[in-house]
Write a protein that holds these residues in place. Structure first.
Motif, PDB file in Angstrom:
ATOM      1  N   MET A   1       0.826  -1.190   0.000  1.00 25.45           N
ATOM      2  CA  MET A   1       0.000   0.000   0.000  1.00 25.45           C
ATOM      3  C   MET A   1       0.873   1.258   0.000  1.00 25.45           C
ATOM      4  O   MET A   1       0.600   2.202  -0.711  1.00 25.45           O
ATOM      5  N   GLU A   2       1.929   1.253   0.823  1.00 26.72           N
ATOM      6  CA  GLU A   2       2.815   2.406   0.907  1.00 26.72           C
ATOM      7  C   GLU A   2       3.572   2.606  -0.401  1.00 26.72           C
ATOM      8  O   GLU A   2       3.795   3.739  -0.826  1.00 26.72           O
ATOM      9  N   ASP A   3       3.946   1.496  -1.064  1.00 29.04           N
ATOM     10  CA  ASP A   3       4.647   1.591  -2.339  1.00 29.04           C
ATOM     11  C   ASP A   3       3.754   2.214  -3.413  1.00 29.04           C
ATOM     12  O   ASP A   3       4.226   3.019  -4.223  1.00 29.04           O
ATOM     13  N   GLU A   4       2.471   1.854  -3.417  1.00 34.57           N
ATOM     14  CA  GLU A   4       1.528   2.434  -4.379  1.00 34.57           C
ATOM     15  C   GLU A   4       1.380   3.933  -4.161  1.00 34.57           C
ATOM     16  O   GLU A   4       1.356   4.708  -5.122  1.00 34.57           O
ATOM     17  N   ALA A   5       1.302   4.346  -2.904  1.00 35.27           N
ATOM     18  CA  ALA A   5       1.179   5.770  -2.587  1.00 35.27           C
ATOM     19  C   ALA A   5       2.425   6.518  -3.037  1.00 35.27           C
ATOM     20  O   ALA A   5       2.342   7.635  -3.561  1.00 35.27           O
ATOM     21  N   ARG A   6       3.608   5.910  -2.833  1.00 38.17           N
ATOM     22  CA  ARG A   6       4.860   6.562  -3.241  1.00 38.17           C
ATOM     23  C   ARG A   6       4.912   6.704  -4.776  1.00 38.17           C
ATOM     24  O   ARG A   6       5.344   7.719  -5.294  1.00 38.17           O
ATOM     25  N   VAL A   7       4.461   5.688  -5.497  1.00 33.68           N
ATOM     26  CA  VAL A   7       4.434   5.741  -6.960  1.00 33.68           C
ATOM     27  C   VAL A   7       3.512   6.871  -7.433  1.00 33.68           C
ATOM     28  O   VAL A   7       3.862   7.646  -8.322  1.00 33.68           O
ATOM     29  N   VAL A   8       2.341   6.964  -6.824  1.00 32.68           N
ATOM     30  CA  VAL A   8       1.401   8.030  -7.185  1.00 32.68           C
ATOM     31  C   VAL A   8       2.009   9.391  -6.885  1.00 32.68           C
ATOM     32  O   VAL A   8       1.923  10.330  -7.680  1.00 32.68           O
ATOM     33  N   TRP A   9       2.659   9.515  -5.716  1.00 29.89           N
ATOM     34  CA  TRP A   9       3.278  10.782  -5.340  1.00 29.89           C
ATOM     35  C   TRP A   9       4.388  11.174  -6.321  1.00 29.89           C
ATOM     36  O   TRP A   9       4.472  12.319  -6.755  1.00 29.89           O
ATOM     37  N   GLU A  10       5.242  10.240  -6.675  1.00 31.65           N
ATOM     38  CA  GLU A  10       6.338  10.532  -7.610  1.00 31.65           C
ATOM     39  C   GLU A  10       5.800  10.928  -8.980  1.00 31.65           C
ATOM     40  O   GLU A  10       6.320  11.839  -9.623  1.00 31.65           O
ATOM     41  N   ALA A  12       2.842  12.310  -9.604  1.00 30.90           N
ATOM     42  CA  ALA A  12       2.244  13.638  -9.470  1.00 30.90           C
ATOM     43  C   ALA A  12       3.334  14.714  -9.421  1.00 30.90           C
ATOM     44  O   ALA A  12       3.189  15.786 -10.011  1.00 30.90           O
ATOM     45  N   LYS A  13       4.423  14.425  -8.728  1.00 29.29           N
ATOM     46  CA  LYS A  13       5.538  15.381  -8.639  1.00 29.29           C
ATOM     47  C   LYS A  13       6.167  15.612 -10.016  1.00 29.29           C
ATOM     48  O   LYS A  13       6.464  16.737 -10.400  1.00 29.29           O
ATOM     49  N   THR A  14       6.324  14.541 -10.772  1.00 29.45           N
ATOM     50  CA  THR A  14       6.882  14.651 -12.121  1.00 29.45           C
ATOM     51  C   THR A  14       5.961  15.479 -13.019  1.00 29.45           C
ATOM     52  O   THR A  14       6.418  16.363 -13.745  1.00 29.45           O
ATOM     53  N   LEU A  15       4.665  15.183 -12.961  1.00 28.30           N
ATOM     54  CA  LEU A  15       3.715  15.945 -13.772  1.00 28.30           C
ATOM     55  C   LEU A  15       3.704  17.412 -13.374  1.00 28.30           C
ATOM     56  O   LEU A  15       3.593  18.298 -14.211  1.00 28.30           O
ATOM     57  N   SER A  16       3.815  17.681 -12.085  1.00 27.09           N
ATOM     58  CA  SER A  16       3.830  19.056 -11.610  1.00 27.09           C
ATOM     59  C   SER A  16       5.032  19.813 -12.164  1.00 27.09           C
ATOM     60  O   SER A  16       4.936  20.992 -12.489  1.00 27.09           O
ATOM     61  N   ASN A  17       6.168  19.132 -12.255  1.00 28.78           N
ATOM     62  CA  ASN A  17       7.363  19.780 -12.804  1.00 28.78           C
ATOM     63  C   ASN A  17       7.266  19.962 -14.310  1.00 28.78           C
ATOM     64  O   ASN A  17       7.795  20.920 -14.856  1.00 28.78           O
ATOM     65  N   GLU A  18       6.603  19.034 -15.003  1.00 27.50           N
ATOM     66  CA  GLU A  18       6.484  19.119 -16.450  1.00 27.50           C
ATOM     67  C   GLU A  18       5.421  20.120 -16.879  1.00 27.50           C
ATOM     68  O   GLU A  18       5.599  20.848 -17.839  1.00 27.50           O
ATOM     69  N   PHE A  19       4.295  20.146 -16.191  1.00 25.45           N
ATOM     70  CA  PHE A  19       3.182  21.023 -16.537  1.00 25.45           C
ATOM     71  C   PHE A  19       2.984  22.032 -15.424  1.00 25.45           C
ATOM     72  O   PHE A  19       2.507  21.692 -14.356  1.00 25.45           O
ATOM     73  N   ARG A  20       3.338  23.247 -15.682  1.00 25.52           N
ATOM     74  CA  ARG A  20       3.276  24.281 -14.653  1.00 25.52           C
ATOM     75  C   ARG A  20       2.053  25.183 -14.801  1.00 25.52           C
ATOM     76  O   ARG A  20       2.064  26.318 -14.380  1.00 25.52           O
ATOM     77  N   ILE A  21       0.990  24.684 -15.395  1.00 24.57           N
ATOM     78  CA  ILE A  21      -0.208  25.490 -15.616  1.00 24.57           C
ATOM     79  C   ILE A  21      -0.819  25.913 -14.286  1.00 24.57           C
ATOM     80  O   ILE A  21      -1.141  27.066 -14.069  1.00 24.57           O
TER      81      ILE A  21
END
Length: 122
Positions: A1-10, A12-21
């Motif tokens: 469960m914790e690994d899935e949350a970390r994958v989702v977080w990473e 989301a962080k990547t998308l946030s850096n790529e798309f700064r809208i």
């Protein structure tokens, strides 16, 4: 469960850096410049007719408003048609309907206002 949350977080962080809208931390790439726009009264003896159109894949809508020199509404109209048109053709149709409106109201001095730059420049 914790690994899935970390994958989702990473991810989301990547998308946030790529798309700064919607990233409020960094300045936007295209700065927002506030512009004050307001309706201006027509000259004495004239009626200003504002018209516009909107287009969806298989239909379009149009509308117009006529205001006199004191800013009071003197007439208006609009409608929808089931027909595939480009934005320019829909705006041209709205202009045609605006001309019919001015004619039916016996307006001899009219100013037609549009927000479609490609049609206004022609």
């Amino acid at each position: 469960m914790e690994d899935e949350a970390r994958v989702v977080w990473e991810r989301a962080k990547t998308l946030s850096n790529e798309f700064r809208i919607h990233n409020l931390v960094n300045d936007p790439l295209i700065p927002v410049i506030p512009v004050c726009r307001k309706w201006e009264k027509p000259p004495c003896g004239f009626v200003k007719v504002n018209f516009n159109a909107t287009v969806t894949p298989n239909r379009f809508g149009y509308g117009m408003i006529a205001r006199g020199e004191h800013g009071f509404l003197t007439g208006g109209g609009g409608g929808f048609r089931v027909e595939a048109l480009t934005v320019e053709w829909a705006e041209l149709y709205a202009l045609e309907e605006s001309l019919k409106l001015a004619s039916s109201m016996n307006i001899s001095k009219a100013i037609f206002e549009i927000d479609c730059a490609s049609l206004a420049n022609r």
